[in-house]
Structures are given as C-alpha cells and as structure tokens.
Design an enzyme around this catalytic site. Structure first.
Site, PDB file in Angstrom:
ATOM      1  N   GLY A 127       0.820  -1.209   0.000  1.00 33.89           N
ATOM      2  CA  GLY A 127       0.000   0.000   0.000  1.00 33.89           C
ATOM      3  C   GLY A 127       0.850   1.252   0.000  1.00 33.89           C
ATOM      4  N   TYR A 128       1.439   1.574  -1.139  1.00 32.35           N
ATOM      5  CA  TYR A 128       2.223   2.802  -1.263  1.00 32.35           C
ATOM      6  C   TYR A 128       1.404   3.869  -2.008  1.00 32.35           C
ATOM      7  CZ  TYR A 128       6.857   0.816   0.066  1.00 32.35           C
ATOM      8  OH  TYR A 128       7.925   0.282   0.720  1.00 32.35           O
ATOM      9  N   GLU A 244      12.761  -4.474  -4.553  1.00 32.29           N
ATOM     10  CA  GLU A 244      11.706  -4.664  -5.548  1.00 32.29           C
ATOM     11  C   GLU A 244      12.265  -4.498  -6.962  1.00 32.29           C
ATOM     12  OE1 GLU A 244       8.168  -2.358  -4.855  1.00 32.29           O
ATOM     13  OE2 GLU A 244       7.498  -2.567  -6.928  1.00 32.29           O
TER      14      GLU A 244
HETATM   15  C1  LIG Z   1       0.118  -2.940 -12.927  1.00 31.53           C
HETATM   16  C2  LIG Z   1       0.452  -2.009 -11.792  1.00 31.53           C
HETATM   17  C3  LIG Z   1       0.637  -2.530 -10.524  1.00 31.53           C
HETATM   18  C4  LIG Z   1       0.877  -1.677  -9.446  1.00 31.53           C
HETATM   19  N1  LIG Z   1       0.975  -2.226  -8.186  1.00 31.53           N
HETATM   20  C5  LIG Z   1       1.147  -1.397  -7.130  1.00 31.53           C
HETATM   21  C6  LIG Z   1       1.130  -1.917  -5.800  1.00 31.53           C
HETATM   22  O1  LIG Z   1       0.966  -3.129  -5.574  1.00 31.53           O
HETATM   23  N2  LIG Z   1       1.260  -1.060  -4.777  1.00 31.53           N
HETATM   24  C7  LIG Z   1       1.431   0.285  -4.974  1.00 31.53           C
HETATM   25  O2  LIG Z   1       1.583   1.000  -3.988  1.00 31.53           O
HETATM   26  N3  LIG Z   1       1.425   0.823  -6.205  1.00 31.53           N
HETATM   27  C8  LIG Z   1       1.277   0.011  -7.291  1.00 31.53           C
HETATM   28  N4  LIG Z   1       1.251   0.547  -8.567  1.00 31.53           N
HETATM   29  C9  LIG Z   1       1.313   1.988  -8.732  1.00 31.53           C
HETATM   30  C10 LIG Z   1       2.589   2.516  -9.362  1.00 31.53           C
HETATM   31  O3  LIG Z   1       3.658   2.462  -8.452  1.00 31.53           O
HETATM   32  C11 LIG Z   1       2.289   3.954  -9.850  1.00 31.53           C
HETATM   33  O4  LIG Z   1       1.350   3.846 -10.906  1.00 31.53           O
HETATM   34  C12 LIG Z   1       3.535   4.655 -10.318  1.00 31.53           C
HETATM   35  O5  LIG Z   1       4.379   4.943  -9.252  1.00 31.53           O
HETATM   36  C13 LIG Z   1       3.205   5.954 -11.079  1.00 31.53           C
HETATM   37  O6  LIG Z   1       2.351   6.767 -10.355  1.00 31.53           O
HETATM   38  P1  LIG Z   1       1.017   7.369 -11.007  1.00 31.53           P
HETATM   39  O7  LIG Z   1       0.272   6.237 -11.626  1.00 31.53           O
HETATM   40  O8  LIG Z   1       0.336   8.173  -9.981  1.00 31.53           O
HETATM   41  O9  LIG Z   1       1.515   8.283 -12.206  1.00 31.53           O
HETATM   42  P2  LIG Z   1       2.034   9.781 -12.106  1.00 31.53           P
HETATM   43  O10 LIG Z   1       2.992   9.905 -10.971  1.00 31.53           O
HETATM   44  O11 LIG Z   1       0.865  10.695 -12.118  1.00 31.53           O
HETATM   45  O12 LIG Z   1       2.863   9.934 -13.453  1.00 31.53           O
HETATM   46  C14 LIG Z   1       2.239  10.196 -14.708  1.00 31.53           C
HETATM   47  C15 LIG Z   1       3.310  10.339 -15.770  1.00 31.53           C
HETATM   48  O13 LIG Z   1       4.169  11.466 -15.471  1.00 31.53           O
HETATM   49  C16 LIG Z   1       5.535  11.081 -15.409  1.00 31.53           C
HETATM   50  N5  LIG Z   1       6.232  11.814 -14.356  1.00 31.53           N
HETATM   51  C17 LIG Z   1       5.765  12.080 -13.114  1.00 31.53           C
HETATM   52  N6  LIG Z   1       6.674  12.774 -12.404  1.00 31.53           N
HETATM   53  C18 LIG Z   1       7.767  12.929 -13.209  1.00 31.53           C
HETATM   54  C19 LIG Z   1       9.044  13.549 -13.033  1.00 31.53           C
HETATM   55  N7  LIG Z   1       9.405  14.125 -11.891  1.00 31.53           N
HETATM   56  N8  LIG Z   1       9.923  13.496 -14.078  1.00 31.53           N
HETATM   57  C20 LIG Z   1       9.581  12.905 -15.248  1.00 31.53           C
HETATM   58  N9  LIG Z   1       8.373  12.319 -15.473  1.00 31.53           N
HETATM   59  C21 LIG Z   1       7.481  12.332 -14.459  1.00 31.53           C
HETATM   60  C22 LIG Z   1       5.497   9.594 -15.085  1.00 31.53           C
HETATM   61  O14 LIG Z   1       6.664   8.929 -15.512  1.00 31.53           O
HETATM   62  C23 LIG Z   1       4.257   9.124 -15.841  1.00 31.53           C
HETATM   63  O15 LIG Z   1       4.585   8.881 -17.185  1.00 31.53           O
HETATM   64  C24 LIG Z   1       1.002  -0.286  -9.662  1.00 31.53           C
HETATM   65  C25 LIG Z   1       0.834   0.239 -10.945  1.00 31.53           C
HETATM   66  C26 LIG Z   1       0.551  -0.597 -12.004  1.00 31.53           C
HETATM   67  C27 LIG Z   1       0.347  -0.008 -13.373  1.00 31.53           C
END
Ligand SMILES: Cc1cc2nc3c(=O)[nH]c(=O)nc-3n(C[C@H](O)[C@H](O)[C@H](O)COP(=O)(O)OP(=O)(O)OC[C@H]3O[C@@H](n4cnc5c(N)ncnc54)[C@H](O)[C@@H]3O)c2cc1C
Length: 402
Positions: A127-128, A244
């Site tokens: 849950g991150y 991870e």
């Molecule tokens: C299949 C799947 C499984 C997952 N499982 C888990 C899980 O079990 N537990 C959990 O906690 N999370 C999980 N996640 C979540 C995952 O960690 C997040 O989706 C990821 O960290 C991106 O965050 P966001 O989706 O909010 O995108 P955002 O942070 O909103 O990013 C959107 C876009 O902007 C870009 N971006 C954002 N900031 C920057 C920057 N500073 N510089 C350059 N580019 C940037 C990103 O690269 C991305 O392309 C999962 C995601 C997926 C798709």
C-alpha cells in the site's frame, strides 16, 4: 572470468529441474501453459510446494529460513522455475516486506510474521500509491492518528496488486506533517480483515483483475504493527524499493519466451513462408536477443555485488529500466507472431487444449495470451516507479548529475 558452471552447480540445476517435473503441482503448470489465470489457492499450493522443500525464500538470510544459496544457485533456481513455467513467487510478502522485517522489524515482529510468510500462510499487498501520490509518493495523504496504543487510519491506496488475495497490507501512512514531505511517513502493517478496510477491484486493459483500490475508514491498528520508528517509514520504503526493482529482471523467463517465440515463428501455416524466414523479423529478434544478453550480465553483476554484502543500491534503477524495455520488446515480437499466424485452427500442437478439451477447432494458447501479455507488459514501465522516475534516480544518484 570463467563463465562455466561447476559440476556441483549443474547437479543442483538438475535437482531443481527434477523437482518441477515430479514434485511440483503439475495442474498449475498445465494452467500456466494454457494461459489461464491462477486462483489464490493455486498460488498458495505453488508456494507451499517450494516451502516444503525449503526453497521459497532464496533472498532471506539462512537464520530466518532462507536457502543460503550462492548467487549462482539462486540464478539457476530462477532459471529452472521459469523454464518449467511454474507460478512466479508472489513478491509482496517474500521479496518486499520480509527484508524490511528482518532488517528493521522488532524481534516480536520477526517471530510473528516471517514464519507465516515462509509457510505461504499469509499473502501481502503493498500500500504505497494513492490517487494523488504515485511518482510523487512522498505527497501521500493516508493518515494514521495515534489513539492510545493504536493508530486510527483513514484514506485510500490505489493500484494495489493482489489486494483481493491479501491477508495483510504494508502501508506508508502519514503520522505528522513536516517541512520535508518525506518526514512524518510511517511504515504500518494492517490486517486486511480489520473493520473499515474495503477492497474495490480495478480491471486492466488485458481484461484481468490484478489491481484494486483499498479504502480505510477509521481502521484501528495496534501501534505494535508499526515497523521501526514513527516518521522514519520513508527510509524503510526506499530500502524495500531497491529489493523490488532488482527483482524485475526475470532473465530465465525472458530467455524461455525467446526460445518459444523462435519455435512458433518457425511454424508454417497454410504453406506460407514462416515468419522466421522474414529478414526484418529476424533482425529485430536478434536485436532483442542481444539486449537480453546484456541485461543478463548486468543482472549477474548486481547480484554478485549483493552477494558480497551490499544491499542493491540505486543501480537497481538501471535494471528496472532495461528489464522493462526488453520485456516490452519481447511482447511486441510475440504480438507480431500472433498476428502473422492468426489464432484460428492449428491442428497439431501439443498445447492445443486451450478450449478445455471440448473438441472441434481450437487454437494454441500462445497467440491468445500474447495479446493480453502485450497489454499488461505496458504496465511494467509504470509500476515500481515509472521509467522516467528511474532515469531521474540514475541521473541524480548514480551519475551524480544534479
Ligand atoms: C500494474 C500495476 C501494478 C501496481 N501495483 C502497485 C502496488 O501493488 N502497490 C502500490 O503502492 N502501487 C502500485 N502501482 C502503482 C505505481 O507504483 C504507480 O502507478 C507509479 O508509481 C506511477 O504513479 P502514477 O500512476 O500516480 O503516475 P504519475 O505519478 O501521475 O505519473 C504520470 C506520468 O508522469 C511522469 N512523471 C511524473 N513525475 C515525473 C518527473 N518528476 N519526471 C519525469 N516524469 C514524471 C510519469 O513517468 C508518468 O509517465 C502499480 C501500478 C501498475 C500499473
């Protein structure tokens, strides 16, 4: 550098191969060959078969029930697991939270949680991420307010893999607001059966149910479920993420995919030339094969560094980027092969039981599943921290560019 395996290592690989051929649940291998998704009970049986053999926790120190394998043995084990097509180990418990527990947890927490993970009695979720905190994880808002010996948790987590299977979830929660957002974050373990915890499914583009949103409404959690110090969760979370990100390489699985792809591309269909005869396809296949070999050696270098005492460092971000790029390139080739061969009747393949043995026209499993794999593999460059974020880490922490 001598890259050959020793006699003892080859004997170990043969022992592991025999285990998957004889002692591992064969119905799970068959389901995987057919591209069927596995139920929680399948995953549990798979992990218990490994656990009974003492082989579930290759990454843990032996004093907690780890295997004590060398880097090469771990590598050979993964290779045989993936070659057999066995279920991957669900990482959230064994690979993610366990290293945090045996490194930062109290003695009581180690005694309570590690054996249950080791026996595959408890499944975990991570849950991150939150609806407003993904890449900017430190902006998380899920709150834990102290109340006597407990915390009261309110907020939500999203994209939570396998939360619908999980017995426990480890969460990053905000316990105070400090000038630096990274401070005031605490690492808390929550029993999924606690009143106020709800799981809401998210169906992904491949049609699967892997993901969920988890909401917390006035969830009472004992403070004894906190790992380490209050407000220090960010450093434990970062430690977990290096483990991870190092776990994404799956070299053996990728090699197996490439071997199968070659064999499928060599099939003829209706007297047409094989896809293998197409020089452009071959060129791209070989380019991906070269990338895979370089990824393999980078992975081995990282594993060797871990074996000589280091936790995987920020270099794990390099592995994460390269592994996901290669994984995606392989599924693109698979998709092309599926398109070339089509998904209709292919009468004489050994894995042709896709239609559950009902007779009549059938298709092999792989063209069907390669479409779903193609879609789901897009997610690899997002989860565990997106590739753009990994590149920022590499620039700042590895190359020292500010
Ligand atoms: C299949 C799947 C499984 C997952 N499982 C888990 C899980 O079990 N537990 C959990 O906690 N999370 C999980 N996640 C979540 C995952 O960690 C997040 O989706 C990821 O960290 C991106 O965050 P966001 O989706 O909010 O995108 P955002 O942070 O909103 O990013 C959107 C876009 O902007 C870009 N971006 C954002 N900031 C920057 C920057 N500073 N510089 C350059 N580019 C940037 C990103 O690269 C991305 O392309 C999962 C995601 C997926 C798709």
């Amino acid at each position: 550098m001598d890259l050959r395996y020793s006699e003892a290592e080859l004997a170990f690989a043969a022992e592991v191969r025999a285990f998957f051929a004889n002692d591992y649940p064969q119905d799970i291998l068959a389901k995987r060959r057919r591209g069927q998704s596995l139920a929680k009970s399948d995953l549990q049986r798979s992990e218990r078969a490994l656990s009974d053999r003492g082989w579930l926790a290759a990454n843990w120190p032996p004093e907690h029930g780890g295997t004590g394998w060398s880097v090469t043995e771990k590598y050979l084990f993964d290779e045989e697991l993936e070659r057999a097509g066995a279920a991957p180990i669900v990482p959230m418990g064994v690979i993610y939270v366990a290293p945090v527990l045996y490194t930062f947890g109290s003695e009581e927490q180690k005694r309570r949680f590690l054996p249950e993970i080791l026996k595959a009695n408890t499944f975990w979720a991570q849950g991150y991420s939150e609806p407003g905190a993904g890449s900017d994880l430190a902006g998380l808002e899920c709150r834990a307010d102290a109340d006597g010996d407990d915390y009261i948790v309110n907020g939500s987590k999203t994209w939570t893999s396998q939360a619908h299977f999980a017995d426990w979830i480890f969460c990053l929660v905000r316990t105070s607001r400090e000038e630096r957002k990274q401070q005031g974050i605490t690492f808390l373990m929550i029993d999924m059966n606690t009143p106020g915890v709800e799981v809401h499914p998210i169906i992904t583009i491949d049609g699967g149910h892997h993901l969920n949103t988890v909401s917390f409404e006035n969830v009472r959690v004992p403070q004894s479920n906190r790992v380490g110090e209050e407000g220090k969760g960010w450093s434990y979370a970062k430690y977990l993420l290096t483990h991870e990100r190092t776990s994404y390489a799956h070299i053996a699985g990728k090699k197996e995919q490439m071997r199968k792809l070659e064999s499928c591309a060599r099939e003829t269909r209706d007297g047409r030339d094989t896809l293998w005869a197409d020089p452009e396809f071959r060129r791209r296949y070989e380019a991906v094969a070269v990338e895979l070999t370089t990824l393999e050696y980078t992975t081995l270098r990282t594993l060797a560094a871990v074996a000589t005492g280091g936790a995987p460092g920020n270099e794990s971000s390099i592995l994460k980027v390269r592994s996901t790029e290669v994984a995606q390139a392989i599924t693109e080739l698979w998709l092309e092969a599926a398109g070339y061969l089509g998904v209709r009747a292919v009468p004489d393949r050994s894995d042709a039981d896709w239609n559950g043995g009902r007779g009549g026209p059938f298709a092999p499993a792989w063209p069907v599943t390669s479409v779903a794999d193609y879609f789901f593999t897009r997610a690899q460059s997002i989860y565990g921290g997106t590739n753009e974020i990994q590149k920022n880490v590499i620039a700042k922490q590895v190359l020292g560019l500010e």
